[in-house]
Design an enzyme around this catalytic site. Sequence first.
Site, short mmCIF file in Angstrom:
data_model
loop_
_atom_site.label_atom_id
_atom_site.label_comp_id
_atom_site.label_asym_id
_atom_site.label_seq_id
_atom_site.Cartn_x
_atom_site.Cartn_y
_atom_site.Cartn_z
N GLY A 16 -42.39 60.25 1.46
CA GLY A 16 -42.61 59.19 2.45
C GLY A 16 -43.52 59.71 3.55
N CYS A 107 -32.17 51.31 8.90
CA CYS A 107 -33.47 51.48 8.24
C CYS A 107 -33.38 52.54 7.14
CB CYS A 107 -34.53 51.85 9.27
SG CYS A 107 -36.16 52.12 8.54
N CYS A 204 -39.21 51.47 16.28
CA CYS A 204 -40.57 51.16 15.80
C CYS A 204 -41.04 49.78 16.22
CB CYS A 204 -40.59 51.29 14.27
SG CYS A 204 -41.57 50.07 13.42
#
Length: 371
Positions: A16, A107, A204
């Site tokens: 990622g 998340c 975020c």
Amino acid sequence: MTSIDPTHLGKKVIVGMSGGVDSSVSAYLLMKQGYQVEGLFMKNWEEDDTDEYCAAADDLKDAQAVCDKLGIKLHTVNFASEYWDNVFEYFLAEYKAGRTPNPDIMCNKEIKFKAFLEFADEILDADYIAMGHYVRRRDIDGTSQMLRGVDGNKDQSYFLYTLSHEQVARSLFPVGELEKSEVRDIAKEMGLITHDKKDSTGICFIGERKFTDFLSTFLPAQPGNIETSEGEVIGQHQGLMYHTLGQRKGLGIGGLKNSSEDPWYVVEKDLVRNVLVVGQGGNHPRLMSNGLLANQLHWVDRKGPAEGAKITLKTRYRQHDVPCTVTYDSDDQIRVIFDEAVAAVTPGQSAVFYDGEICLGGGIIDVLIRD
């Protein structure tokens, strides 16, 4: 740590790539260990047309530059709809209910180790996924345990307690074995442009905006009174959702006659009356609790600690471990008694349990236990 292991050859790892230093170094270390490495950049939030609060374009550019430097492919995927449905709507619902959620935990559960893993499996044919999280994996007796990261200041196990041992078994965490300073040194030595990039902080989807401004665009604010724990009205709040237990800053309470100079803290959110209750001093009795009830339990190994186990927990990130004893009220409710009273334990946040270095799992704080 960085020598090639023949058993890794031909094993495909999808990293990622966030555009940060931790994922950059993770990709490099896995290549050095002999894995076949490719990157995957996730876009999880659709920014406004005019203001790219998440700086996704810049992050993608940095991730691409790192992958080019390392000579690996970079794939991209958009998980914005999954993020909205499974993370953001939960975030709003919890705030609406007067609790303080942790979207990073959700998340990790729904996006980084579920949607990402499924995409890496089905589309990219991965053997493993890897992330730049500061945790470690240990395989023992056919199961994979999650351990705290070596760098105690950066350990992120608190945010990953919802992973199953099957997910942990499919995941690699190279930087979890290192101190953050070592990670930056490796990035600099390799000439990676992310070596001095600032760590991302905050949520975020809020980015650089004021939290109150952001939240008010989705939830209507309901102003009300600020009262002392004795019931005296001393001010007005703009909405209970903007405040959390133990909060000291941003209350707008000036000097009051006949009160001490001790700072004011939020000690309760009275949802029925829409009143913010405050008290003076960080050890105010209304701020302290002797234990908690948590539900929505998740155990990495599915078993959880034994009835009556003496272990430790964290009720927020970077908190010192709190020694405690646990018993079960039901399969999905754990009763936790602290060895000593703890301040500002907050419903909606996660209680995460540890047995030494091992992260056992945790649950959502529902009710506080007070004498």
